[in-house]
Motif scaffolding. Structure first.
Motif, PDB file in Angstrom:
ATOM      1  N   LYS A  78      20.542  21.674 -30.730  1.00 29.12           N
ATOM      2  CA  LYS A  78      20.854  22.349 -31.997  1.00 29.12           C
ATOM      3  C   LYS A  78      22.004  23.339 -31.792  1.00 29.12           C
ATOM      4  O   LYS A  78      22.879  23.470 -32.652  1.00 29.12           O
ATOM      5  CB  LYS A  78      19.602  23.072 -32.515  1.00 29.12           C
ATOM      6  N   LEU A  79      22.015  24.014 -30.653  1.00 27.25           N
ATOM      7  CA  LEU A  79      23.095  24.946 -30.352  1.00 27.25           C
ATOM      8  C   LEU A  79      24.434  24.206 -30.240  1.00 27.25           C
ATOM      9  O   LEU A  79      25.459  24.698 -30.714  1.00 27.25           O
ATOM     10  CB  LEU A  79      22.808  25.722 -29.065  1.00 27.25           C
ATOM     11  N   ALA A  80      24.430  23.031 -29.632  1.00 27.71           N
ATOM     12  CA  ALA A  80      25.658  22.230 -29.528  1.00 27.71           C
ATOM     13  C   ALA A  80      26.158  21.845 -30.915  1.00 27.71           C
ATOM     14  O   ALA A  80      27.368  21.882 -31.188  1.00 27.71           O
ATOM     15  CB  ALA A  80      25.399  20.982 -28.679  1.00 27.71           C
ATOM     16  N   GLU A  81      25.229  21.495 -31.794  1.00 29.13           N
ATOM     17  CA  GLU A  81      25.594  21.147 -33.174  1.00 29.13           C
ATOM     18  C   GLU A  81      26.179  22.369 -33.895  1.00 29.13           C
ATOM     19  O   GLU A  81      27.173  22.265 -34.622  1.00 29.13           O
ATOM     20  CB  GLU A  81      24.342  20.640 -33.897  1.00 29.13           C
ATOM     21  N   PHE A  82      25.577  23.527 -33.683  1.00 30.16           N
ATOM     22  CA  PHE A  82      26.043  24.788 -34.273  1.00 30.16           C
ATOM     23  C   PHE A  82      27.459  25.097 -33.771  1.00 30.16           C
ATOM     24  O   PHE A  82      28.354  25.426 -34.553  1.00 30.16           O
ATOM     25  CB  PHE A  82      25.063  25.896 -33.879  1.00 30.16           C
ATOM     26  N   ARG A  83      27.660  24.981 -32.458  1.00 32.71           N
ATOM     27  CA  ARG A  83      28.973  25.244 -31.850  1.00 32.71           C
ATOM     28  C   ARG A  83      30.024  24.338 -32.488  1.00 32.71           C
ATOM     29  O   ARG A  83      31.093  24.788 -32.884  1.00 32.71           O
ATOM     30  CB  ARG A  83      28.926  24.991 -30.345  1.00 32.71           C
TER      31      ARG A  83
END
Length: 157
Positions: A78-83
């Protein structure tokens, strides 16, 4: 509210955690100022506003020797998607078991739309080069928070 709240001069709790791009260890940051900001959930309106404000202030903060690290209970995926969706260029730490948030007083009871709930408390803790707390702000608002951090740290707009 959390009883683990830190104040200036406290020793910052050490941690090593997974990020969307590998691992992050606070101990590896000795000699640098590190802004740890805790937020409830990636890709929600307030958290996106705050993350984008940090992104847009990153050059000014780094010019004064500050690194920025965002911490939430989100998965690395999810953090990768946010980034990717917001063009974020700073470290995003996954704290799925909430151990880091608990150690920093950023997990506990809070008011949400007038109801008491348990969850992430939007907070920022600045750690100095020796690993001591330089600044600790709790229950902050997403909008305008980065400007306040910059004022408190003397980082010009």
């Amino acid at each position: 509210m959390s009883d683990n709240r830190l104040t200036a001069g406290d020793t910052a709790p050490e941690f090593t955690a997974t990020t969307d791009q590998g691992t992050f260890s606070l101990a590896d940051q000795r000699g640098k100022h590190v802004i740890l900001y805790f937020y409830p959930a990636a890709m929600t309106p307030g958290c996106t506003t705050e993350a984008c404000d940090f992104r847009d202030s990153l050059d000014a903060l780094q010019a004064k020797g500050y690194e920025v690290v965002g911490i939430s209970k989100d998965t690395p995926e999810k953090l990768a998607e946010f980034r990717e969706s917001e063009g974020l260029t700073f470290t995003l730490v996954s704290d799925g078991d909430k151990a880091i948030q608990e150690a920093y007083g950023a997990w506990g009871e809070k008011l949400n739309y007038g109801k008491t709930v348990v969850g992430s408390i939007r907070s920022t803790v600045v750690v100095d080069p020796e690993g001591k707390v330089e600044l600790a702000l709790y229950n902050v608002k997403a909008t305008g928070h980065v400007a306040r951090v910059r004022r408190e740290l003397g980082v010009d707009a």
